[in-house]
Scaffold this motif. Structure first.
Motif, PDB file in Angstrom:
ATOM      1  N   PHE A  94       0.841  -1.197   0.000  1.00  0.00           N
ATOM      2  CA  PHE A  94       0.000   0.000   0.000  1.00  0.00           C
ATOM      3  C   PHE A  94       0.882   1.256   0.000  1.00  0.00           C
ATOM      4  O   PHE A  94       0.653   2.203  -0.755  1.00  0.00           O
ATOM      5  CB  PHE A  94      -0.911  -0.003   1.228  1.00  0.00           C
ATOM      6  CG  PHE A  94      -1.923   1.110   1.238  1.00  0.00           C
ATOM      7  CD1 PHE A  94      -3.101   1.001   0.529  1.00  0.00           C
ATOM      8  CD2 PHE A  94      -1.679   2.277   1.950  1.00  0.00           C
ATOM      9  CE1 PHE A  94      -4.034   2.033   0.526  1.00  0.00           C
ATOM     10  CE2 PHE A  94      -2.605   3.319   1.962  1.00  0.00           C
ATOM     11  CZ  PHE A  94      -3.786   3.195   1.245  1.00  0.00           C
ATOM     12  N   ASN A 119       2.543   1.709  -3.442  1.00  0.00           N
ATOM     13  CA  ASN A 119       1.583   2.214  -4.418  1.00  0.00           C
ATOM     14  C   ASN A 119       1.330   3.705  -4.255  1.00  0.00           C
ATOM     15  O   ASN A 119       1.255   4.464  -5.223  1.00  0.00           O
ATOM     16  CB  ASN A 119       0.255   1.457  -4.299  1.00  0.00           C
ATOM     17  CG  ASN A 119       0.278   0.122  -5.000  1.00  0.00           C
ATOM     18  OD1 ASN A 119       1.000  -0.069  -5.968  1.00  0.00           O
ATOM     19  ND2 ASN A 119      -0.514  -0.827  -4.508  1.00  0.00           N
ATOM     20  N   PHE A 172      -7.387  -4.178  -2.544  1.00  0.00           N
ATOM     21  CA  PHE A 172      -6.413  -3.527  -3.428  1.00  0.00           C
ATOM     22  C   PHE A 172      -5.348  -4.516  -3.883  1.00  0.00           C
ATOM     23  O   PHE A 172      -4.719  -4.323  -4.933  1.00  0.00           O
ATOM     24  CB  PHE A 172      -5.789  -2.299  -2.754  1.00  0.00           C
ATOM     25  CG  PHE A 172      -4.618  -2.567  -1.839  1.00  0.00           C
ATOM     26  CD1 PHE A 172      -3.322  -2.504  -2.324  1.00  0.00           C
ATOM     27  CD2 PHE A 172      -4.821  -2.890  -0.505  1.00  0.00           C
ATOM     28  CE1 PHE A 172      -2.245  -2.741  -1.487  1.00  0.00           C
ATOM     29  CE2 PHE A 172      -3.747  -3.119   0.338  1.00  0.00           C
ATOM     30  CZ  PHE A 172      -2.446  -3.054  -0.148  1.00  0.00           C
ATOM     31  N   GLY A 213      -5.504  -5.538  -7.723  1.00  0.00           N
ATOM     32  CA  GLY A 213      -4.413  -4.715  -8.225  1.00  0.00           C
ATOM     33  C   GLY A 213      -3.300  -5.581  -8.771  1.00  0.00           C
ATOM     34  O   GLY A 213      -3.496  -6.768  -9.055  1.00  0.00           O
TER      35      GLY A 213
END
Length: 492
Positions: free
Chosen positions: A6, A9, A343, A347
């Motif tokens: 996270f 990103n 995510f 992702g």
């Protein structure tokens, strides 16, 4: 893992804000209007099974026009700031847009759901939805596509640039270096990647000469390329023969995969032909993920445009990459894993995803295919192609290569037909750095496996290794390396 991904990103997103990618939303390879047409055709990810499904698309259709008008405004700003796409790419994009500007609503791809409306719909719903779709297509969708086509063809094209590399954009060198780091999840420089590509091209050429000896070919490598590109034994007469050939591989390769894998996606899988409206500029194959609940299968789209550019010897490696055990395995195992945050489930990191696809190709002999030396050549050629990408992508965007220089290098070093060479060269121009992910990712995954095998010796279990690589989904390559090191430590 989740925290680190996270954070990475978000950091990348913040860093990327300085590069105005939103000002160049149109090219021949990634065109939002093509995606909307796929959605609206009823043959893609948007369902058209219930009355609500039909109403849902109607409610979303207005947003297509909103996005198109925003794209036009962004391109106008790009023209003012000197951030524009290469002319050659825009020339290829215009016909793709104009293909959807039709005189008769019933000729529109967006009308297909009306033609294929489920029989169980009531007469009242059928009449109401048909009228609503005709109105929406005629008065919202087609005019929006016409506005975009007119703007791109009449105004934007005249401002497009003659150069093809990102280096020519404002702050282009830094922009490309950023994309290289994002796409490869490494700190490699364009120059370093260029050199790796040259070395890999030379190594694979030597492997190919071994195939030439095996089949008894009398000539040099370039003559062998010419032979495999032109001999009728390697080509189909009809597009459906090519598509059926891929479908015939499914059960066979799925069974063989059981020797190397212990976890399998629950989601179904099927092969479809690339739609005619985009096949001229599409790659040889691509994968569209299914839904995690299994209601829609994963799809391997195979390109049957210009069969003279689709040799049969390329099929096994492409199937391994896009389908089993490549993208279908990797992406659907990730999406089906409900223990991952969303995510991570939905992702990804290109170097992991495409690196896995190319690593899957490299498993050909180990999994039990490539028994035909020409299919093994196809696997080598596919790997060679990804190595050539390292050379030409960096050549285009960091070293100032022209489109013709790229094509000349491809023809000189691979068994590529003109149709594919042109579409691939222009793909690299359209999405800088993406082509680097395959080979950089594969080399790193293979190095991680080699290290694990060396450390574990007889304790190494290839099924367990593949499970460990896949079970947590895509991640930066440095994180994968650290994760596998921890797993190896736990086995000792």
């Amino acid at each position: 893992l989740s925290y680190d991904m996270f954070r990475i990103n978000r950091e990348q997103s913040l860093e990327g804000n300085q590069f105005p990618s939103h000002l160049i939303p149109v090219n021949q390879f990634w065109l939002p209007t093509n995606y909307y047409a796929q959605l609206g055709s009823g043959s893609s990810v948007h369902p058209f099974n219930t009355v609500k499904d039909y109403e849902d698309f109607l409610s979303r259709a207005d947003q297509i026009a909103v996005v198109i008008d925003q794209m036009i405004e962004n391109m106008k700003e790009g023209m003012r700031e000197g951030v524009v796409e290469p002319r050659i790419l825009i020339e290829k994009a215009v016909p793709q847009i104009e293909a959807h500007v039709v005189d008769d609503v019933q000729d529109s791809l967006f009308y297909k759901p009306v033609e294929n409306m489920p029989e169980e719909f009531s007469e009242e719903d059928r009449a109401r939805l048909t009228a609503a779709y005709e109105d929406k297509i005629a008065n919202v969708i087609i005019p929006a596509y016409a506005r975009l086509g007119n703007f791109v063809g009449d105004e934007y094209l005249s401002s497009a640039r003659e150069t093809v590399g990102l280096y020519a954009q404002p702050n282009g060198n830094s922009w490309y270096e950023f994309l290289v780091r994002i796409r490869t999840t490494t700190d490699m420089t364009p120059d370093e990647i260029h050199e790796v590509g040259l070395a890999e091209v030379a190594r694979i050429h030597d492997e190919m000469r071994g195939v030439m000896e095996e089949v008894g070919f009398d000539g040099d490598l370039k003559e062998f390329f010419e032979f495999v590109n032109t001999d009728p034994q390697f080509f189909f007469d009809e597009p459906e023969q090519l598509i059926q050939g891929y479908r015939d591989m499914a059960d066979h390769i799925n069974t063989l995969a059981e020797d190397l894998f212990e976890i399998f996606p629950k989601t179904d899988f099927e092969v479809r032909r690339v739609e005619p409206f985009r096949e001229k500029s599409a790659s040889g194959g691509s994968y569209m993920a299914g839904t995690p609940d299994g209601s829609r299968p994963g799809v391997f789209y195979a390109n049957a445009y210009d069969l003279s550019a689709r040799p049969s010897w390329a099929m096994e490696s492409l199937y391994l990459h896009e389908a089993i055990p490549g993208h279908h395995f990797q992406i659907m195992l990730q999406r089906e894993n409900e223990s991952l945050p969303r995510f991570r489930r939905f992702g990804g990191f290109t170097a992991f995803i495409e690196g896995w696809g190319l690593y899957a190709e490299s498993l050909g002999k180990e999994i039990g295919v490539y028994t035909d030396p020409y299919q093994y050549f196809g696997g080598l050629n596919a790997e060679l192609w990804r190595s050539i990408r390292l050379v030409v992508d960096t050549g285009i965007h960091a070293k100032g290569w022209t489109r013709q220089q790229v094509l000349d290098y491809m023809y000189e070093n691979s068994a590529v037909a003109e149709a594919r060479a042109v579409s691939e060269a222009e793909r690299f121009m359209a999405i800088p750095g993406q082509a680097l992910a395959y080979k950089v990712g594969q080399l790193r995954i293979r190095a991680i496996r080699d290290n694990a095998e060396a450390r574990l010796g007889d304790k190494f279990d290839v099924k367990a290794f593949h499970t460990e690589v896949l079970r947590d989904g895509a991640m930066p390559l440095s994180m994968l390396e650290a994760k596998i090191d921890r797993w190896v430590d736990s086995q000792l």
